[in-house]
Design a protein around this motif. Structure first.
Motif, short mmCIF file in Angstrom:
data_model
loop_
_atom_site.label_atom_id
_atom_site.label_comp_id
_atom_site.label_asym_id
_atom_site.label_seq_id
_atom_site.Cartn_x
_atom_site.Cartn_y
_atom_site.Cartn_z
N GLY A 234 46.21 26.05 30.48
CA GLY A 234 45.19 27.02 30.11
C GLY A 234 44.71 27.87 31.28
O GLY A 234 43.59 28.41 31.24
N LEU A 235 45.53 28.03 32.32
CA LEU A 235 45.10 28.78 33.50
C LEU A 235 45.21 30.28 33.26
O LEU A 235 46.14 30.77 32.61
CB LEU A 235 45.95 28.40 34.71
N SER A 236 44.27 31.01 33.84
CA SER A 236 44.24 32.46 33.65
C SER A 236 43.38 33.09 34.74
O SER A 236 42.42 32.48 35.22
CB SER A 236 43.66 32.80 32.28
N ILE A 237 43.76 34.30 35.13
CA ILE A 237 42.89 35.15 35.94
C ILE A 237 42.62 36.39 35.10
O ILE A 237 43.54 37.14 34.77
CB ILE A 237 43.55 35.56 37.27
N PRO A 238 41.38 36.64 34.71
CA PRO A 238 41.09 37.82 33.90
C PRO A 238 41.29 39.10 34.71
O PRO A 238 40.93 39.15 35.89
CB PRO A 238 39.62 37.63 33.51
N ARG A 239 41.88 40.09 34.09
CA ARG A 239 42.06 41.37 34.79
C ARG A 239 40.74 41.94 35.28
O ARG A 239 40.68 42.62 36.31
CB ARG A 239 42.75 42.37 33.85
N GLU A 240 39.69 41.65 34.54
CA GLU A 240 38.36 42.15 34.91
C GLU A 240 37.91 41.64 36.27
O GLU A 240 37.06 42.25 36.93
CB GLU A 240 37.36 41.73 33.83
N ALA A 241 38.48 40.51 36.71
CA ALA A 241 38.07 39.93 37.99
C ALA A 241 38.33 40.88 39.16
O ALA A 241 37.65 40.82 40.17
CB ALA A 241 38.80 38.61 38.23
N ASP A 242 39.33 41.75 39.03
CA ASP A 242 39.61 42.70 40.10
C ASP A 242 38.44 43.66 40.33
O ASP A 242 38.22 44.13 41.45
CB ASP A 242 40.87 43.52 39.77
N PHE A 243 37.71 43.96 39.28
CA PHE A 243 36.67 44.99 39.35
C PHE A 243 35.26 44.41 39.29
O PHE A 243 34.28 45.15 39.41
CB PHE A 243 36.86 45.99 38.20
N THR A 244 35.16 43.09 39.14
CA THR A 244 33.88 42.42 39.09
C THR A 244 33.51 41.93 40.49
O THR A 244 34.36 41.47 41.24
CB THR A 244 33.95 41.21 38.13
N SER A 245 32.23 42.03 40.82
CA SER A 245 31.76 41.50 42.10
C SER A 245 31.62 39.99 41.99
O SER A 245 30.74 39.48 41.28
CB SER A 245 30.40 42.13 42.45
N LEU A 246 32.50 39.27 42.68
CA LEU A 246 32.51 37.81 42.63
C LEU A 246 31.91 37.24 43.91
O LEU A 246 32.05 37.83 44.99
CB LEU A 246 33.94 37.29 42.48
N PRO A 247 31.27 36.08 43.84
CA PRO A 247 30.80 35.41 45.06
C PRO A 247 32.00 35.13 45.96
O PRO A 247 32.99 34.57 45.52
CB PRO A 247 30.16 34.13 44.54
#
Length: 237
Positions: A219-232
């Motif tokens: 069930g592993l995934s990296i959401p495409r949105e993560a590229d444009f979201t400010s992550l810690p």
């Protein structure tokens, strides 16, 4: 507990809008940033990161607990988009050719928080579907043995890296110890307690087969949105 800081305006979305900027104090009870529910799988990352990347997933942790495990003590944390994290990395290696202000970052603040250092690795942290993840552009440190040993204590940890030369590596760790570590082009024999991905030998595309297995079985995934979201994000030596 960590204090997350972000200076300047919020980063842009692909559609030209802006993501809301925020300053968050996080701990395992309060943090709700960097959490995703949409699943985009993993295979898209191979084309999205042509200059290389690494990612690791730790089962059952949230982002704050993963930072506690793999970050330095009392780690300073910045909210960074992919563009900002890559700009810091480039600045650390080519300061005369990189402008941090163009991505709305303050050089002095980044330096004071330990992000300006040629030896650091910038890891962006998030969580999705019961897994915390660490994502890194350009380099393989997020998928290193050191990160695996720190993150996987009392749990499971899966890491994947791909360099700009398309050298790929997969690593699986349990309870602080590496169980499987291999190149999909040269898969290991079945190992007790390992990933045991079947059909790699003779597969037309072993790399895609590995990622498909990790998507469907784990069930592993990296959401495409993560590229444009400010992550810690943390700076790790």
């Amino acid at each position: 507990m960590h204090v997350i800081r972000q200076r300047g305006s919020a980063p842009h979305r692909p559609d030209g809008g802006r993501l809301a900027s925020r300053r968050i104090t996080i701990d395992s009870r309060e943090f709700n940033g960097g959490r995703f529910e949409m699943s985009d799988g993993l295979r898209w990352t191979l084309q999205a990161y042509p200059e290389g990347f690494s990612v690791s997933f730790t089962k059952g942790l949230d982002a704050a607990r993963l930072i506690d495990r793999i970050g330095p003590r009392n780690a300073s944390t910045l909210l960074l988009s992919r563009e900002q994290a890559e700009a810091i990395d480039l600045f650390n290696h080519h300061p005369d050719e990189t402008d941090l202000e163009s991505v709305e970052l303050d050089e002095e603040e980044c330096r004071n928080l330990g992000f300006i250092d040629r030896n650091v690795h910038i890891l962006r942290i998030g969580e999705i579907e019961g897994w915390a993840f660490a994502l890194q552009s350009f380099d393989t440190y997020a998928a290193s043995r050191r990160i695996a040993e720190l993150a996987s204590a009392t749990t499971r940890h899966i890491a994947f890296s791909c360099t700009s030369n398309a050298d790929v590596w997969v690593q699986y760790s349990v309870d602080g110890a590496v169980v499987d570590s291999f190149d999909p082009l040269y898969p290991p024999r079945t190992s007790e307690g390992g990933l045991n991905i079947r059909g790699l030998e003779g597969a037309a595309d072993p790399i895609a087969s590995v990622l498909t297995h990790l998507e469907s079985t784990e069930g592993l995934s990296i959401p495409r949105e993560a590229d444009f979201t400010s992550l810690p994000s943390i700076a790790v030596i």
